[in-house]
Design a protein around this motif. Structure first.
Motif, mmCIF file in Angstrom:
data_model
loop_
_atom_site.group_PDB
_atom_site.id
_atom_site.type_symbol
_atom_site.label_atom_id
_atom_site.label_comp_id
_atom_site.label_asym_id
_atom_site.label_seq_id
_atom_site.Cartn_x
_atom_site.Cartn_y
_atom_site.Cartn_z
ATOM 1 N N LYS A 12 -8.016 48.138 27.370
ATOM 2 C CA LYS A 12 -7.625 47.476 26.119
ATOM 3 C C LYS A 12 -6.352 46.653 26.329
ATOM 4 O O LYS A 12 -5.458 47.043 27.073
ATOM 5 C CB LYS A 12 -7.446 48.494 24.993
ATOM 6 C CG LYS A 12 -6.122 49.208 24.982
ATOM 7 C CD LYS A 12 -5.933 49.906 23.636
ATOM 8 C CE LYS A 12 -4.531 50.483 23.554
ATOM 9 N NZ LYS A 12 -4.226 51.063 22.258
ATOM 10 N N ALA A 13 -6.317 45.508 25.683
ATOM 11 C CA ALA A 13 -5.210 44.585 25.905
ATOM 12 C C ALA A 13 -3.902 45.156 25.361
ATOM 13 O O ALA A 13 -3.904 45.928 24.403
ATOM 14 C CB ALA A 13 -5.508 43.250 25.240
ATOM 15 N N SER B 297 -3.507 44.601 21.735
ATOM 16 C CA SER B 297 -4.537 45.120 20.825
ATOM 17 C C SER B 297 -4.021 45.664 19.509
ATOM 18 O O SER B 297 -4.616 45.446 18.464
ATOM 19 C CB SER B 297 -5.347 46.211 21.529
ATOM 20 O OG SER B 297 -6.092 45.654 22.568
ATOM 21 N N ASP B 298 -2.938 46.403 19.563
ATOM 22 C CA ASP B 298 -2.457 47.066 18.339
ATOM 23 C C ASP B 298 -1.363 46.275 17.633
ATOM 24 O O ASP B 298 -0.746 46.777 16.699
ATOM 25 C CB ASP B 298 -1.911 48.462 18.687
ATOM 26 C CG ASP B 298 -2.975 49.336 19.313
ATOM 27 O OD1 ASP B 298 -4.163 49.109 19.020
ATOM 28 O OD2 ASP B 298 -2.630 50.247 20.084
#
Lengths: 290, 193
Positions: free
Chosen positions: A123-124, A127-128
């Motif tokens: 996940k990048a 992402s958050d």
């Protein structure tokens, strides 16, 4: 009617899904909200958010370090899993070869892909860290453009683009944009978002601004009009601590949402382009990709 | 029809496991690829233009930039290809994982967002988006766009909507597109950005 039932069931099933990640804690205010500045939060004021404005908080160094550690751990686990899968593959391959012409019609086993640092899909880091400023949630309608106010964690924010959440469509300013700092305990005024092509279409005129025209003329899908002394301020915010966003050039970034790509129109004194290279006009230097 | 598509799209979304895109290993990397241009076939670009050809220039075109070489053109095309389809380019290879996996707010993003959008809008919209994105990206990189006969175009290009072109095949096409980009400015009229 059947479609509506299916839609309702699907939404219900989706809502019941486990939450796997934590988006940033934000609060976008409605028109009737009373505003008291929380010294731990940053506040962003923006006009004409459209459908819907997407900001990206730039990851801090500690977040980057933690993400790198998580990624390295996940990659190590993936390599362990690969070793097991490869051993199984070799066994299956031997078995498949043994079948020969009198075999059981077993298909040839597929060789697993070895995970490496280059091909490992984790996940990048970003992402958050996305923030959505909902265009439909208007804080003030008194000015020439609707004003939107949102409380966010303090940090550096990049103007990422416009993503219509309900349809998976929109555009990202992936090929160049601006970023600014949003400090705690104050309102950072992003100014007004302008959409030259859409506005020209609405007004039935050829789009142009500051001598720029679309295409190779340099005018893009979006530009920023920074806040100045003439900018309308919602009366409820007039007496609260407020500062105009100090924009800096921001380099290229991935198209995280798989939407249309573009770049922010050059902003005099801040953002320029040499071919597709993003230039920080304050220093004259090229800005690296994110 | 529209609501049926919406329902199918959201159903696909609901059935997708949370965090499913994470940690998937894929057989590709977007680090620069060294390719000997002598090994890449130069596509045929000469044709006698017809009205039917002109009508198709919105779909069938290629890029040319005179002040470039094969390696630069190939990397430019790879970058634009990655940006166009939402692949990670600047932060390493791979399908960009969609933000906030498993939350309703993040439903529109990345893989799942694409699934929903594909189901709602269909493959043709995705194909058109890819064409537009390539034009935008290559235009900013200083390339000019020229129309091409459909049959010739199909020898070194691909359409990509809801389907995905295998990576090896994709790179071969992109290499030929890079070869076309360095053939020099043709006599045909340059198209709009």
């Amino acid at each position: 009617m059947r479609s509506i039932h299916l839609l309702a069931a699907a939404v219900a099933a989706f809502v019941a899904m486990p939450v796997a990640a934590k988006p940033l804690a934000t609060e976008q205010f409605k028109a009737n909200a009373a505003i008291a500045i929380d010294p731990a939060k940053a506040y962003i004021l923006v006009r004409a958010a459209g459908m819907d404005l997407k900001l990206l908080r730039v990851a801090t160094e500690s977040e980057r370090t933690a993400w790198q550690s998580d990624r390295a751990e996940a990659l190590a686990k993936a390599k362990e899993k690969y070793a097991r899968e490869y051993a199984r593959y070799q066994r299956d391959l031997e078995y498949w070869k043994d079948q020969g012409d009198h075999g059981m019609n077993v298909s040839k086993p597929e060789k697993p892909i070895e995970p490496t640092d280059a091909n490992f899909n984790f996940k990048a880091l970003e992402s958050d860290n996305f923030v959505t400023v909902w265009g439909g949630r208007v804080f003030d309608k008194g000015g020439p453009k609707t004003a939107h106010l949102i409380a966010v964690p303090p940090g550096t924010y990049r103007l990422y683009g416009q993503i219509f959440e309900a349809g998976g469509t929109g555009f990202c300013l992936c090929m160049g944009s601006v970023q600014f700092d949003a400090a705690a305990g104050t309102i950072t005024d992003m100014g007004t978002m302008r959409y030259p092509k859409a506005e020209a279409l609405k007004d039935k005129v050829d789009p142009s601004w500051n001598g720029l025209t679309p295409g190779k003329g340099g005018l893009t899908v979006m530009r920023v009009e920074p806040a100045d002394a003439e900018t309308y301020i919602p009366p409820k915010l007039a007496s609260l601590p407020r500062t105009a966003a100090s924009y800096r050039a921001a380099g290229k970034i991935d198209n995280f949402f798989g939407v249309m790509i573009d770049r922010l129109t050059a902003l005099p004194g801040v953002l320029a382009y040499r071919r597709d290279e993003v230039i920080d006009e304050k220093t004259g230097a090229a800005v690296g990709s994110n | 029809m529209f609501w049926t598509r919406v329902a199918v799209g959201v159903a696909a979304l609901a059935l997708w496991p949370a965090g499913a895109s994470a940690q998937k290993v894929i057989d590709r990397s977007l680090a620069p690829i060294a390719v000997d241009p002598a090994t890449v076939k130069t596509p045929e670009l000469k044709f006698t233009e017809t009205e039917e050809d002109k009508a198709g220039y919105d779909k069938y075109f290629y890029f040319v930039r005179e002040e470039t070489d094969f390696a630069t053109a190939y990397q430019d095309i790879r970058e634009c290809d990655a940006l166009s389809r939402g692949m990670s380019f600047y932060a390493g290879g791979g399908q960009v994982p969609y933000p906030y996996a498993g939350t309703l707010a993040g439903a529109a993003g990345g893989v799942i967002g694409s699934m929903v959008a594909d189901a709602i809008f269909g493959s043709s919209v995705r194909r058109q988006q890819r064409r537009t994105n390539l034009r935008t990206c290559m235009g900013y990189k200083g390339y000019s766009r020229f129309g091409l006969n459909k049959d010739l175009w199909q020898t070194f290009n691909f359409e990509e909507g809801n389907n995905t072109v295998p990576e090896d095949e994709r790179q071969q096409y992109l290499q030929m597109q890079a070869k076309a980009a360095i053939t020099g400015r043709p006599s045909t009229q340059e198209l709009e950005f």
